[in-house]
Design an enzyme around this catalytic site. Sequence first.
Site, PDB file in Angstrom:
ATOM      1  N   HIS B 120     -17.504  19.265  26.589  1.00  0.00           N
ATOM      2  CA  HIS B 120     -17.789  20.030  27.391  1.00  0.00           C
ATOM      3  C   HIS B 120     -19.199  20.580  26.832  1.00  0.00           C
ATOM      4  O   HIS B 120     -20.192  20.395  27.357  1.00  0.00           O
ATOM      5  CB  HIS B 120     -16.931  21.139  27.417  1.00  0.00           C
ATOM      6  CG  HIS B 120     -17.142  22.245  28.447  1.00  0.00           C
ATOM      7  ND1 HIS B 120     -16.787  23.351  28.385  1.00  0.00           N
ATOM      8  CD2 HIS B 120     -17.744  22.182  29.501  1.00  0.00           C
ATOM      9  CE1 HIS B 120     -17.275  24.238  29.335  1.00  0.00           C
ATOM     10  NE2 HIS B 120     -17.847  23.616  30.177  1.00  0.00           N
ATOM     11  N   CYS B 139     -13.164  27.045  22.995  1.00  0.00           N
ATOM     12  CA  CYS B 139     -14.172  27.761  23.556  1.00  0.00           C
ATOM     13  C   CYS B 139     -14.141  27.908  24.870  1.00  0.00           C
ATOM     14  O   CYS B 139     -14.227  29.019  25.600  1.00  0.00           O
ATOM     15  CB  CYS B 139     -15.470  26.939  23.302  1.00  0.00           C
ATOM     16  SG  CYS B 139     -16.125  27.127  21.737  1.00  0.00           S
ATOM     17  N   HIS B 140     -13.637  26.593  25.611  1.00  0.00           N
ATOM     18  CA  HIS B 140     -13.200  26.782  27.071  1.00  0.00           C
ATOM     19  C   HIS B 140     -12.154  26.204  27.362  1.00  0.00           C
ATOM     20  O   HIS B 140     -11.901  25.764  28.655  1.00  0.00           O
ATOM     21  CB  HIS B 140     -14.754  25.908  27.626  1.00  0.00           C
ATOM     22  CG  HIS B 140     -16.005  26.809  27.325  1.00  0.00           C
ATOM     23  ND1 HIS B 140     -16.601  26.241  26.290  1.00  0.00           N
ATOM     24  CD2 HIS B 140     -16.587  27.993  27.568  1.00  0.00           C
ATOM     25  CE1 HIS B 140     -17.797  27.020  26.143  1.00  0.00           C
ATOM     26  NE2 HIS B 140     -17.770  27.954  26.788  1.00  0.00           N
ATOM     27  N   GLY B 141     -11.258  25.692  26.530  1.00  0.00           N
ATOM     28  CA  GLY B 141      -9.728  25.430  26.934  1.00  0.00           C
ATOM     29  C   GLY B 141      -9.464  24.082  27.316  1.00  0.00           C
ATOM     30  O   GLY B 141      -8.650  23.673  27.998  1.00  0.00           O
TER      31      GLY B 141
END
Lengths: 684, 175
Positions: B120, B139-141
């Site tokens: 990502h 961080c963003h799953g």
Amino acid sequence: MSGQSTYQPQNPVMKWIERRLPIGGLIHSSFVAYPTPRNLNYWWTFGGILSFLLGAQIITGIVLVMHYTPHADMAFKSVEHIMRDVNYGWLLRYLHSNGASMFFVAVYIHMFRGMYYGSYKEPRELLWILGVILYLLMMATGFLGYTLPWGQMSFWGATVITNFFSAIPGVGEAVVTWLWGGYSVGNPTLQRFFSLHYLLPFVIAGVVVLHIWALHVVGQNNPTGIEPQTEKDVVRFTPYATSKDSFMMVAFCIVYAWFVFYTPNFLGHADNYVPANPAVTPTHIVPEWYYLPFYAILRAIPSKLLGVTALVGSIVILAFLPWLDTSKVRSARYRPLYRQFFWLFVLVCIGLGWLGAKPAEGGYVTAARILTFYYFAHFIIILPLLGKFEKAKPLPKSISESVLGKAGAAVAVLAIALSVLMLPKAAIAQGHEHDTPAPPQLKWSFSGPFGKYDQAQLQRGFKIYREVCATCHSLEYISFRNLAEPGGPGYSSAQAATVAAEYKIKDGPNDAGDMFERPGRLADAFPKPFANDAIARATYGGSVPPDLSVMAKARTYERGFPQFVFDMFTQYQEQGPDYIAALIKGYEDAPKGMQMPSGMSYNKYFSGHMIGMPPPLQAGQVTFDDGSPTTIDQYSQDISAFLMWTAEPHLNERKRLGFQVMIFLIVLSGLLYFTKKKVWADAH
Amino acid sequence: MTTVSATEHTRRDFLYIATGAVGAVGAAAVLVPLVTQMNPDASTIAAGAPIEVDLAPITEGQVIKVFWRGKPIFVGHRTKKEIDEARKADLSKLKDPQADQKRVKEGKDQWLVLVGICTHLGCIPLAHAGKYDGFFCPCHGSQYDSSGRIVEGPAPYNLPLPPYEFLSDTKIRIG
């Protein structure tokens, strides 16, 4: 000044912008429609050249900062990293270091032009004073920049210059400690100097804007010194001045490129390739050539405070020039007496520069005192009186009466600039003691504009290094991978890896926390033959065998006048290898009456003649696969060539690229010359 | 100003164009060193040489991190359960379908070697975390399975495989 702009954009986007921010009009009125006297000669192109150089220094400087480390322990190494590993790093650094010298060449021509034609007189006083401020800022920037490589000259230059401030009564010591950020020049000093060296060029750029602004308000002076009266006296800035400036700029770049590609270290000091050592001052410490006249003034006066005051005064007095010169006539063309005094003043400045490079002793000091007195007398006595007594020649009615300067002027400019550059070098050369003979000049495959390293010779030299020199001398900036890089000894990667694997490299800690030894890899640097300097000192009789990586650039010998002038044209840059080769062969029995301490050997070419290194090479000691003779002559040349390569690994590429750049610049300056002629054809 | 004839005009234009063109070539050439100086320098390239990793001390279920070219490389010793899960996964449900067999070396199913950088925006996923017995990027799953394949979350691709080879049963060379 330009007055109302006649700029009328047609494009709707430009119209939209212009109504809100009239930047197009500003550019148009300042650099297109701006009226410039039609009789400006080539001496007037140096303002443009200076702007170009400022831009070039800022760009190359910003790029160098991307790779440089401003720390006392790492600065020298990071500069070597730039020279060796960074893509085109050698080019960018040489452009920057020689660019500083070119900047001063151009500024001195620019300043003397202003003096000759009286460009500082009413209403251009402020323009001139801004120029003096720019010059001061340049001097500060140049000095700060010279300290950054953290070589011997950097360190001791920083020490000497900052000590100027210790002359201030009462608070001097406190000021110096504050400047250093410590009790001596050290890491805090380097870091703040780096910060300021990055800041000042932008301050310069800001003052340049004011300088140009002031220029555009009062208009340019011109060789007649009388103001333009009619439209006939002026031409538009573009294309007339632009074409002329462009031609000279590119012509100037030819000189610049010559230094960068062929004699990049000619204007520097070999000592600055020796890492800073707070325990040893170089025997002959001099500033960069462009500060030498002021250095002579400083040393001419036998009092610390007065000496520093005189030095500062010699620059500050320039700011008062508009009022010290009492003559109403501007141009020296119409001032027969002033013209002679002007050239005398130029000679005095060159003379001071020459004395600045001489040792401060005997007749030199007396001469420096006389010239220093004259320097100040020129401003304080001659100029004020001259205006009152001199009978000026009749001035022409208008500019259009006069004719344009010849192209010869440009040649004269360069000739004078170069001779100014050269003189101090001669002085440095002659300043040394004469009992050390000059090493014989040998033939090197890498000398001259098309010189290249001889691969077989580098391989032989490397063999000598490994089998003999490496016992005591390190090569810490050289990695095994360098052996396989283009322009070097020409080993294959596999061969270089084999060499690397024969060395033991200390690595670790491993998972168990222990240091361990492993075979070398391509990325490793050559290991030092001793663990630290203290051990080396204990083992080798008190002195550390110096690292050999940059040795061939860190050693030189006196060339003397007029040799050094020819050196610039013949591109003689091989003082280092000549010296090393001579040193290896220079062992003799000490002359009668000379006591040699134990462990010392007598060497004809070594300064002081007492050298700690015993004769390193004996005939037959190293054998060569290619059947080359196993004589000391052969050895000394091969090892010197090898060390030249370790010091300057991109020499082949530098000279190859230099040739292309030279051809390009000559073609472009030729085209620009004819363009300029065409443009001006209808203006005459 | 005098009038200029047409022939003179063309000759003059040619000179101006030639000068401008040569000048432009020079300006472009100057950009070469200014741009390439920002590419990795010779010492950085040399330091990016292959590294060797000893697998012997890595116990089953353990994931270690080593650095190659400044990137974290995950070397995982998978359990039987993790391998089975990776093999049984329904490829059609994956964003970036790839069989587990293609993500390990033949006959070395237990050894998973991945570049440990979330596809990502470059954070480092946590091992043994998330819903799929694999990796989870905090961080963003993004959720990766036990083969390092993206199952859910914003990451678009599976965790990449660095170039590596087995020198022996217990030693690999990355790079």
